[in-house]
Design a protein around this motif. Structure first.
Motif, PDB file in Angstrom:
ATOM      1  N   LEU A 270     -11.614  -6.047  14.403  1.00  0.00           N
ATOM      2  CA  LEU A 270     -12.281  -5.048  13.559  1.00  0.00           C
ATOM      3  C   LEU A 270     -11.727  -3.653  13.826  1.00  0.00           C
ATOM      4  CD1 LEU A 270     -15.978  -6.304  13.793  1.00  0.00           C
ATOM      5  CD2 LEU A 270     -14.457  -6.469  11.825  1.00  0.00           C
ATOM      6  N   GLN A 271     -11.420  -3.374  15.079  1.00  0.00           N
ATOM      7  CA  GLN A 271     -10.856  -2.063  15.413  1.00  0.00           C
ATOM      8  C   GLN A 271      -9.481  -1.882  14.783  1.00  0.00           C
ATOM      9  OE1 GLN A 271     -10.603  -1.387  19.619  1.00  0.00           O
ATOM     10  NE2 GLN A 271      -9.718   0.633  19.409  1.00  0.00           N
ATOM     11  N   GLU A 272      -8.671  -2.919  14.798  1.00  0.00           N
ATOM     12  CA  GLU A 272      -7.338  -2.813  14.209  1.00  0.00           C
ATOM     13  C   GLU A 272      -7.395  -2.812  12.680  1.00  0.00           C
ATOM     14  OE1 GLU A 272      -4.715  -5.710  15.814  1.00  0.00           O
ATOM     15  OE2 GLU A 272      -4.908  -4.998  17.883  1.00  0.00           O
ATOM     16  N   LEU A 273      -8.428  -3.404  12.107  1.00  0.00           N
ATOM     17  CA  LEU A 273      -8.564  -3.389  10.653  1.00  0.00           C
ATOM     18  C   LEU A 273      -8.852  -1.987  10.127  1.00  0.00           C
ATOM     19  CD1 LEU A 273     -10.549  -6.653   9.785  1.00  0.00           C
ATOM     20  CD2 LEU A 273      -8.257  -6.029   9.021  1.00  0.00           C
ATOM     21  N   ASP A 274      -9.434  -1.123  10.968  1.00  0.00           N
ATOM     22  CA  ASP A 274      -9.753   0.236  10.514  1.00  0.00           C
ATOM     23  C   ASP A 274      -8.500   0.983  10.060  1.00  0.00           C
ATOM     24  OD1 ASP A 274     -12.445  -0.059  10.937  1.00  0.00           O
ATOM     25  OD2 ASP A 274     -12.372   0.652  13.007  1.00  0.00           O
ATOM     26  N   GLY A 275      -7.381   0.782  10.712  1.00  0.00           N
ATOM     27  CA  GLY A 275      -6.154   1.479  10.330  1.00  0.00           C
ATOM     28  C   GLY A 275      -5.144   0.600   9.629  1.00  0.00           C
ATOM     29  N   PHE A 276      -5.590  -0.572   9.135  1.00  0.00           N
ATOM     30  CA  PHE A 276      -4.640  -1.513   8.545  1.00  0.00           C
ATOM     31  C   PHE A 276      -4.091  -0.996   7.220  1.00  0.00           C
ATOM     32  CE2 PHE A 276      -3.823  -5.744   6.379  1.00  0.00           C
ATOM     33  CZ  PHE A 276      -2.621  -5.924   7.038  1.00  0.00           C
ATOM     34  N   GLY A 277      -4.936  -0.369   6.398  1.00  0.00           N
ATOM     35  CA  GLY A 277      -4.461   0.166   5.120  1.00  0.00           C
ATOM     36  C   GLY A 277      -3.401   1.234   5.320  1.00  0.00           C
ATOM     37  N   MET A 278      -3.644   2.155   6.246  1.00  0.00           N
ATOM     38  CA  MET A 278      -2.653   3.187   6.551  1.00  0.00           C
ATOM     39  C   MET A 278      -1.382   2.562   7.118  1.00  0.00           C
ATOM     40  SD  MET A 278      -1.918   6.401   6.522  1.00  0.00           S
ATOM     41  CE  MET A 278      -3.510   7.204   6.283  1.00  0.00           C
ATOM     42  N   TYR A 279      -1.543   1.504   7.914  1.00  0.00           N
ATOM     43  CA  TYR A 279      -0.373   0.824   8.490  1.00  0.00           C
ATOM     44  C   TYR A 279       0.467   0.181   7.387  1.00  0.00           C
ATOM     45  CZ  TYR A 279       2.292  -2.621  11.155  1.00  0.00           C
ATOM     46  OH  TYR A 279       3.298  -3.392  11.686  1.00  0.00           O
ATOM     47  N   ILE A 280      -0.191  -0.436   6.404  1.00  0.00           N
ATOM     48  CA  ILE A 280       0.541  -1.043   5.284  1.00  0.00           C
ATOM     49  C   ILE A 280       1.321   0.024   4.525  1.00  0.00           C
ATOM     50  CG2 ILE A 280       0.248  -2.157   3.042  1.00  0.00           C
ATOM     51  CD1 ILE A 280      -2.046  -3.742   4.203  1.00  0.00           C
TER      52      ILE A 280
ATOM     53  N   SER B  61       2.311   2.944   5.554  1.00  0.00           N
ATOM     54  CA  SER B  61       3.401   3.490   6.379  1.00  0.00           C
ATOM     55  C   SER B  61       4.603   2.554   6.398  1.00  0.00           C
ATOM     56  CB  SER B  61       2.893   3.727   7.809  1.00  0.00           C
ATOM     57  OG  SER B  61       1.832   4.658   7.819  1.00  0.00           O
ATOM     58  N   MET B  62       4.360   1.255   6.476  1.00  0.00           N
ATOM     59  CA  MET B  62       5.465   0.306   6.472  1.00  0.00           C
ATOM     60  C   MET B  62       6.184   0.312   5.124  1.00  0.00           C
ATOM     61  SD  MET B  62       5.688  -0.903   9.464  1.00  0.00           S
ATOM     62  CE  MET B  62       6.861  -2.210   9.142  1.00  0.00           C
ATOM     63  N   LEU B  63       5.413   0.367   4.034  1.00  0.00           N
ATOM     64  CA  LEU B  63       6.038   0.455   2.713  1.00  0.00           C
ATOM     65  C   LEU B  63       6.854   1.740   2.588  1.00  0.00           C
ATOM     66  CD1 LEU B  63       3.097  -0.776   0.434  1.00  0.00           C
ATOM     67  CD2 LEU B  63       5.231  -1.980   0.882  1.00  0.00           C
ATOM     68  N   HIS B  64       6.291   2.839   3.047  1.00  0.00           N
ATOM     69  CA  HIS B  64       6.974   4.126   2.968  1.00  0.00           C
ATOM     70  C   HIS B  64       8.255   4.113   3.797  1.00  0.00           C
ATOM     71  CE1 HIS B  64       7.706   8.368   4.135  1.00  0.00           C
ATOM     72  NE2 HIS B  64       7.329   8.615   2.901  1.00  0.00           N
ATOM     73  N   THR B  65       8.202   3.518   4.996  1.00  0.00           N
ATOM     74  CA  THR B  65       9.373   3.497   5.880  1.00  0.00           C
ATOM     75  C   THR B  65      10.490   2.629   5.313  1.00  0.00           C
ATOM     76  OG1 THR B  65       7.959   3.856   7.802  1.00  0.00           O
ATOM     77  CG2 THR B  65      10.145   2.961   8.213  1.00  0.00           C
ATOM     78  N   GLN B  66      10.140   1.433   4.842  1.00  0.00           N
ATOM     79  CA  GLN B  66      11.167   0.494   4.408  1.00  0.00           C
ATOM     80  C   GLN B  66      11.712   0.812   3.016  1.00  0.00           C
ATOM     81  OE1 GLN B  66      10.488  -3.650   5.194  1.00  0.00           O
ATOM     82  NE2 GLN B  66       9.041  -3.238   6.852  1.00  0.00           N
TER      83      GLN B  66
ATOM     84  N   ARG C 278       3.782  -8.842   2.325  1.00  0.00           N
ATOM     85  CA  ARG C 278       3.572 -10.193   2.861  1.00  0.00           C
ATOM     86  C   ARG C 278       4.021 -10.280   4.322  1.00  0.00           C
ATOM     87  NH1 ARG C 278       6.076 -12.737  -0.765  1.00  0.00           N
ATOM     88  NH2 ARG C 278       8.076 -13.021   0.294  1.00  0.00           N
ATOM     89  N   ASN C 279       5.168  -9.672   4.616  1.00  0.00           N
ATOM     90  CA  ASN C 279       5.640  -9.690   6.001  1.00  0.00           C
ATOM     91  C   ASN C 279       4.680  -8.944   6.920  1.00  0.00           C
ATOM     92  OD1 ASN C 279       7.934 -11.122   5.292  1.00  0.00           O
ATOM     93  ND2 ASN C 279       9.167  -9.282   4.975  1.00  0.00           N
ATOM     94  N   VAL C 280       4.197  -7.801   6.451  1.00  0.00           N
ATOM     95  CA  VAL C 280       3.275  -7.008   7.267  1.00  0.00           C
ATOM     96  C   VAL C 280       1.972  -7.775   7.507  1.00  0.00           C
ATOM     97  CG1 VAL C 280       1.876  -4.910   7.305  1.00  0.00           C
ATOM     98  CG2 VAL C 280       4.260  -4.801   6.587  1.00  0.00           C
ATOM     99  N   THR C 281       1.447  -8.373   6.444  1.00  0.00           N
ATOM    100  CA  THR C 281       0.179  -9.101   6.607  1.00  0.00           C
ATOM    101  C   THR C 281       0.353 -10.345   7.464  1.00  0.00           C
ATOM    102  OG1 THR C 281       0.648 -10.196   4.477  1.00  0.00           O
ATOM    103  CG2 THR C 281      -0.797  -8.258   4.443  1.00  0.00           C
TER     104      THR C 281
ATOM    105  N   PHE D  75       0.474  -9.138  10.966  1.00  0.00           N
ATOM    106  CA  PHE D  75      -0.878  -8.744  11.358  1.00  0.00           C
ATOM    107  C   PHE D  75      -1.753  -9.970  11.606  1.00  0.00           C
ATOM    108  CE2 PHE D  75      -5.271  -7.726  10.172  1.00  0.00           C
ATOM    109  CZ  PHE D  75      -5.525  -6.673  11.021  1.00  0.00           C
ATOM    110  N   LEU D  76      -1.667 -10.954  10.714  1.00  0.00           N
ATOM    111  CA  LEU D  76      -2.476 -12.171  10.869  1.00  0.00           C
ATOM    112  C   LEU D  76      -2.076 -12.921  12.134  1.00  0.00           C
ATOM    113  CD1 LEU D  76      -4.616 -14.037   9.622  1.00  0.00           C
ATOM    114  CD2 LEU D  76      -2.764 -15.210   8.414  1.00  0.00           C
ATOM    115  N   THR D  77      -0.772 -12.983  12.416  1.00  0.00           N
ATOM    116  CA  THR D  77      -0.318 -13.668  13.635  1.00  0.00           C
ATOM    117  C   THR D  77      -0.863 -12.975  14.875  1.00  0.00           C
ATOM    118  OG1 THR D  77       1.710 -14.370  12.515  1.00  0.00           O
ATOM    119  CG2 THR D  77       1.708 -14.405  14.919  1.00  0.00           C
TER     120      THR D  77
END
Length: 654
Positions: free
Chosen positions: A45-55, A57-62, A544-547, A550-552
């Motif tokens: 739950l703690q990591e889910l709080d920043g998951f949207g921003m993480y997604i 950021s990964m899209l922006h970086t790649q 898909r790769n990010v999720t 994250f799921l793993t």
């Protein structure tokens, strides 16, 4: 032995008490273990709080390595387009002016040429008139600006271009792309909320981990049996402690008797040796030797007196301890005792240990001991109604599948990232279709490299002024022609030369930049079209790769928890190792802490009793040497008289 008996007796109820909690405490501990599922839940739950921003950021970086260079190319192309359009417009304006100016210049040049020809051919003209006449006849137009290609069609296609502000558009697209993390956070907020609700739920198997443990009947029978054993063992243990006190007193008394015999022998030997060493002194007293002999004989008397009780005690302790060691301890350690208990008919029906322990019907006591020693679970050894399937309760595959489905539904809409606005696209398409690169720039260069007038009008005017000095008759006419020629040059030729000078760099710039500009425009339009079509697919793959990563990672927390629960339940909570440990503790208490000291006691006492025999012989043989001489003689004479009937010899008087 006395020091080990007390702890051994106290360890018996403690062992029985620990066995009572072997099953009864399992449900509580299972419930406590199941509640620990909140730890991986809180982490996820703690990591889910920043998951949207993480997604985002990964899209922006790649995607940044593709989007940023493309937008920079568009910005550069917009600047080049503006410069090219300005140059083309200037080229067209200069061409129109040059054509108009040349149309006005041609009659004036022709008129000047005719007047100079007439003037210089007069007979009155003297001096270098032929040379000047040759130069005057060459007075004609050099460049033919009517031959310059028309750029009206290209300008028509580029009418209104550039319509868009490329800098503003690129800045806006950069801002939109830089806001991708925040955009992803907003778009995934609802999905993350639903995912949190799903994560907060506990898997069904873990909820029933403690409730499904089928130990109620076995627990009651197990606890009741052990409680009866514990209660019934306490009076016997108290009696054991009481009789142990008696045994200790008797043992101390008998050991003191053995010590008394030893003391008597030591005193007798010391006094007797002291008496023997003092006989050479005429004034010595024979009391020491007599006392030594008496102590030795006292030891003999004590030995005879207490030999029978010692032998009886040794026999009794040997009978108990030897049989205990041979029949119980050795067979217990080798496992033969379990096989004896398993064999039917060896124990009374009321002592059915398999039933009392709640073992399965197909499991013997020896097999149960072996399995428990190896760490088997309770439900594999004890008869717990139905088989308890731990893996079924630890199976979180359905829970993980639901999380996977929910995470795979994450989507980020990239429609706001247009890369090219409609106005910019129209400008680029207009440039692409304008035909800017097809203009015949070589024709421009051919004409602009020619002079506006073939003859240098300044030098011709100077020649006319020179002739005027040598021709007084024609002086005024020559000076007037020189003045008019200079005026024509200043009014019409010099402006055209200035326009040609401005036109030439524009032509050179357009000639060099137009092909590259067209290629760059074609490439950018193709890249934008391709990227616009592929951008959603790229974003989907990245997402898909990010999720999946994250799921793993999140499922790794749950897998680690499941592995920990499996280890806790099978190796600590619901393991039957305490049963084998209790049996081992019982063997240690009975054999190592009671039987071994007991056997050591009688064995040592037996050696002491055995050494009484040589002690008696030694004491009897040694005592006669410690007695005074007269007593030895009298006893010797008495013995000889009694044995050989020799008459007693009396002393002679001198």
């Amino acid at each position: 032995m006395h020091k080990q008996t007390g702890p051994s007796v106290e360890a018996v109820p403690e062992t029985l008490l620990s066995l009572r909690g072997l099953i009864s405490d399992v449900p509580k501990e299972l419930q406590a273990v199941a509640q620990q599922f909140s730890l991986p839940q809180e982490q996820v739950l703690q990591e889910l709080d920043g998951f949207g921003m993480y997604i985002g950021s990964m899209l922006h970086t790649q995607l940044g390595s593709t989007v940023y260079p493309l937008l920079a190319s568009v910005h550069s192309l917009g600047h080049a387009l503006q410069v090219s359009v300005d140059d083309l417009q200037a080229l067209n304006a200069f061409t129109v002016k040059l054509r108009a100016a040349q149309r006005d210049l041609e009659p004036a040049v022709r008129e000047h040429r005719e007047r100079l020809r007439t003037l210089l051919q007069k007979p009155e003209c003297q001096g270098d008139c032929e040379r000047v006449l040759t130069r005057a006849q060459a007075l004609d137009l050099g460049a033919d600006f009517s031959q310059l290609p028309s750029v009206d069609s290209v300008l028509h296609r580029l009418k209104g271009v550039p319509e868009a502000n490329f800098s503003s558009m690129v800045e806006e697209e950069n801002s939109t792309f830089n806001a991708l993390p925040a955009l992803a956070t907003i778009q995934t907020a609802d999905m993350i909320t639903e995912l949190k609700k799903m994560v907060a739920q506990q898997p069904k198997g873990l909820r029933t981990l403690a409730e499904a443990f089928p130990g109620s009947e076995a627990t009651s029978r197990w606890s009741q049996t052990l409680e009866e054993l514990e209660q019934s063992s306490r009076p016997y243990l108290q009696e054991v402690q009481r009789y142990e006190t008696y045994r200790w007193i008797v043992g101390c008394v008998l050991c003191s008797i053995v010590l008394l015999v030893v003391v008597c022998n030591l005193l007798g030997l010391n006094l007797g040796i002291w008496g023997l060493s003092a006989r050479e002194d005429p004034s010595h007293s024979e009391a020491k030797g007599e006392a030594g002999a008496r102590f030795l004989m006292a030891g003999v008397g004590f030995s005879f007196l207490f030999a029978a009780p010692l032998i009886l005690l040794i026999f009794a302790t040997f009978l108990v301890g030897g049989n205990m060691q041979t029949l119980v301890c050795q067979s217990w350690e080798s496992g033969e005792l379990y096989e004896f208990a398993d064999a039917p008919g060896n124990l009374p029906p009321s002592m059915n240990l398999s039933y009392l322990l709640g073992l399965k019907k197909n499991i013997s006591i020896h097999l149960a001991y072996q399995q428990c020693k190896e760490g088997a679970a309770l439900w594999k050894v004890l008869q717990l109604n139905d088989s308890y399937d731990l893996e079924k309760h630890l199976d979180i595959s359905h829970y993980a599948h639901k999380l996977q489905q929910e995470i795979q539904n994450f989507k980020v809409d990239m429609k706001n990232l247009d890369l090219l606005s409609p106005a910019v696209r129209r400008d680029l398409e207009a440039l692409h279709n304008s035909g800017l690169e097809s203009i015949r720039y070589s024709d421009f260069l051919v004409q602009v490299q020619k002079p506006v007038v073939k003859t240098n009008m300044e030098e011709l005017a100077q020649d006319l002024e020179g002739l005027a000095q040598s021709n007084p008759v024609l002086k005024q006419q020559l000076q007037e022609e020189a003045f008019k020629l200079r005026s024509l040059y200043q009014e019409k030729v010099a402006p055209q030369q200035s326009l040609v000078a401005k036109l030439k760099p524009r032509v050179v710039a357009l000639e060099s930049s137009a092909p590259a500009l067209q290629l760059e425009t074609t490439e950018i339009l193709g890249n934008v079209t391709y990227l616009k079509g592929e951008l959603p697919a790229w974003a989907t793959r990245i997402l898909r790769n990010v999720t999946e990563c994250f799921l793993t990672r999140e499922m790794g927390y749950f897998s680690q928890y499941v592995a920990w629960v499996r280890e806790e339940v099978t190796q600590r909570i619901a393991t039957c190792q305490p049963l084998s440990a209790a049996l081992n503790n019982g063997r240690v208490i009975l054999c190592d802490m009671l039987a071994d000291p007991w056997n050591a006691f009688w064995f040592c006492l037996a050696w002491c009793t055995f050494f009484l025999i040589p002690s008696i012989i030694f004491a009897v043989k040694t005592a006669k040497y410690f007695r005074p001489i007269r007593k030895r003689l009298s006893s010797t004479s008495s013995e000889e008289t009694q044995l050989f009937h020799i008459p007693r010899v009396t002393s002679l008087k001198l």
